[in-house]
Design a protein around this motif. Structure first.
Motif, PDB file in Angstrom:
ATOM      1  N   ARG A 239     -11.472  24.295 -22.649  1.00 51.39           N
ATOM      2  CA  ARG A 239     -11.527  25.491 -21.807  1.00 51.39           C
ATOM      3  C   ARG A 239     -10.883  26.701 -22.477  1.00 51.39           C
ATOM      4  O   ARG A 239     -11.235  27.829 -22.175  1.00 51.39           O
ATOM      5  N   ARG A 240      -9.941  26.491 -23.388  1.00 54.79           N
ATOM      6  CA  ARG A 240      -9.311  27.605 -24.101  1.00 54.79           C
ATOM      7  C   ARG A 240     -10.151  28.079 -25.281  1.00 54.79           C
ATOM      8  O   ARG A 240     -10.075  29.235 -25.676  1.00 54.79           O
TER       9      ARG A 240
ATOM     10  N   LYS B  64       1.261  24.029 -14.436  1.00 57.29           N
ATOM     11  CA  LYS B  64       0.468  24.557 -15.554  1.00 57.29           C
ATOM     12  C   LYS B  64       1.214  24.453 -16.881  1.00 57.29           C
ATOM     13  O   LYS B  64       0.600  24.347 -17.927  1.00 57.29           O
ATOM     14  N   GLU B  65       2.546  24.455 -16.851  1.00 59.84           N
ATOM     15  CA  GLU B  65       3.315  24.318 -18.086  1.00 59.84           C
ATOM     16  C   GLU B  65       3.115  22.941 -18.714  1.00 59.84           C
ATOM     17  O   GLU B  65       3.126  22.799 -19.930  1.00 59.84           O
ATOM     18  N   PHE B  66       2.925  21.922 -17.887  1.00 57.36           N
ATOM     19  CA  PHE B  66       2.681  20.583 -18.417  1.00 57.36           C
ATOM     20  C   PHE B  66       1.367  20.553 -19.182  1.00 57.36           C
ATOM     21  O   PHE B  66       1.272  19.958 -20.249  1.00 57.36           O
ATOM     22  N   VAL B  67       0.336  21.228 -18.665  1.00 61.65           N
ATOM     23  CA  VAL B  67      -0.957  21.297 -19.356  1.00 61.65           C
ATOM     24  C   VAL B  67      -0.789  22.025 -20.682  1.00 61.65           C
ATOM     25  O   VAL B  67      -1.288  21.590 -21.721  1.00 61.65           O
ATOM     26  N   ARG B  68      -0.058  23.119 -20.644  1.00 61.49           N
ATOM     27  CA  ARG B  68       0.147  23.905 -21.864  1.00 61.49           C
ATOM     28  C   ARG B  68       0.953  23.122 -22.896  1.00 61.49           C
ATOM     29  O   ARG B  68       0.657  23.150 -24.095  1.00 61.49           O
TER      30      ARG B  68
ATOM     31  N   ILE C 199      -5.481  15.263 -21.503  1.00 57.82           N
ATOM     32  CA  ILE C 199      -5.150  16.559 -20.899  1.00 57.82           C
ATOM     33  C   ILE C 199      -5.282  17.661 -21.943  1.00 57.82           C
ATOM     34  O   ILE C 199      -5.836  18.735 -21.665  1.00 57.82           O
ATOM     35  N   ALA C 200      -4.814  17.386 -23.154  1.00 55.41           N
ATOM     36  CA  ALA C 200      -4.883  18.383 -24.226  1.00 55.41           C
ATOM     37  C   ALA C 200      -6.327  18.702 -24.595  1.00 55.41           C
ATOM     38  O   ALA C 200      -6.687  19.864 -24.802  1.00 55.41           O
ATOM     39  N   VAL C 201      -7.176  17.684 -24.672  1.00 53.67           N
ATOM     40  CA  VAL C 201      -8.595  17.909 -25.001  1.00 53.67           C
ATOM     41  C   VAL C 201      -9.266  18.699 -23.890  1.00 53.67           C
ATOM     42  O   VAL C 201     -10.056  19.624 -24.141  1.00 53.67           O
TER      43      VAL C 201
ATOM     44  N   ASP D 109      -3.244  28.729 -15.863  1.00 52.88           N
ATOM     45  CA  ASP D 109      -3.257  28.494 -14.421  1.00 52.88           C
ATOM     46  C   ASP D 109      -4.639  28.007 -13.974  1.00 52.88           C
ATOM     47  O   ASP D 109      -4.743  27.061 -13.174  1.00 52.88           O
ATOM     48  N   GLU D 110      -5.693  28.624 -14.481  1.00 47.28           N
ATOM     49  CA  GLU D 110      -7.059  28.196 -14.127  1.00 47.28           C
ATOM     50  C   GLU D 110      -7.347  26.786 -14.646  1.00 47.28           C
ATOM     51  O   GLU D 110      -7.971  25.981 -13.945  1.00 47.28           O
ATOM     52  N   ILE D 111      -6.884  26.481 -15.844  1.00 52.90           N
ATOM     53  CA  ILE D 111      -7.084  25.136 -16.402  1.00 52.90           C
ATOM     54  C   ILE D 111      -6.351  24.108 -15.546  1.00 52.90           C
ATOM     55  O   ILE D 111      -6.893  23.044 -15.240  1.00 52.90           O
ATOM     56  N   TYR D 112      -5.132  24.429 -15.129  1.00 55.56           N
ATOM     57  CA  TYR D 112      -4.361  23.527 -14.285  1.00 55.56           C
ATOM     58  C   TYR D 112      -5.091  23.249 -12.969  1.00 55.56           C
ATOM     59  O   TYR D 112      -5.228  22.089 -12.555  1.00 55.56           O
ATOM     60  N   HIS D 113      -5.567  24.305 -12.326  1.00 52.24           N
ATOM     61  CA  HIS D 113      -6.265  24.126 -11.041  1.00 52.24           C
ATOM     62  C   HIS D 113      -7.570  23.349 -11.214  1.00 52.24           C
ATOM     63  O   HIS D 113      -7.933  22.529 -10.357  1.00 52.24           O
ATOM     64  N   GLU D 114      -8.269  23.559 -12.315  1.00 52.36           N
ATOM     65  CA  GLU D 114      -9.493  22.795 -12.551  1.00 52.36           C
ATOM     66  C   GLU D 114      -9.166  21.316 -12.797  1.00 52.36           C
ATOM     67  O   GLU D 114      -9.896  20.429 -12.360  1.00 52.36           O
TER      68      GLU D 114
END
Length: 145
Positions: free
Chosen positions: A90-91, A120-124, A83-85, A101-106
């Motif tokens: 994307r960042r 989205k906080e979990f992705v971050r 998930i981090a990679v 938010d966009e990364i989470y939806h993708e």
């Protein structure tokens, strides 16, 4: 029976003399690459006579590493590496840098069956744990006026 063995052992044992202790420590220092001048200089620095330094007990400090982790589940950082990679790719792109938010939806579109990512906080958080983005932790410490 036990007392006989102890008595025989005590009769056979002998005490190490001061001269033997000094000679053994001198050999130990020489094995470390120190000559007699170095040993005398070392004794002077610590405020001892040469004989007193050579009579000290040569104890060794053993620094052991912690035991290896028990087998089982890997740490959270390793569980969320993918998930981090994904988020970092994307960042990092400056041309079209995506929001969290966009990364989470993708992620949800790409991996719809992955139940680990809930928001989205979990992705971050996964990105912060793996790539060291501590911006969220710093914001908590800063007091707003």
């Amino acid at each position: 029976m036990k007392d006989d063995l102890l008595q025989r052992t005590l009769k056979m044992a002998r005490q190490v003399t001061k001269e033997e202790t000094m000679q053994g420590n001198l050999i130990m220092f020489q094995g470390l690459g120190l000559d007699e001048e170095d040993i005398e200089r070392m004794a002077k620095v610590v405020g001892l006579e040469l004989d007193d330094l050579l009579l000290l007990h040569p104890s060794r400090l053993v620094i052991s590493q912690p035991p290896p982790a028990k087998p089982g589940r890997p740490g959270r950082k390793e569980e969320t590496r993918d998930i981090a990679v994904f988020a970092n790719d994307r960042r990092r792109d400056d041309d079209k840098r995506m929001t969290w938010d966009e990364i989470y939806h993708e992620w949800i579109r790409t991996f719809p069956n992955d139940s680990r990512v809930r928001n989205k906080e979990f992705v971050r958080d996964a990105h912060r744990r793996y790539f060291g983005d501590k911006a969220k932790a710093r914001q908590k410490r800063v007091k707003k006026p």
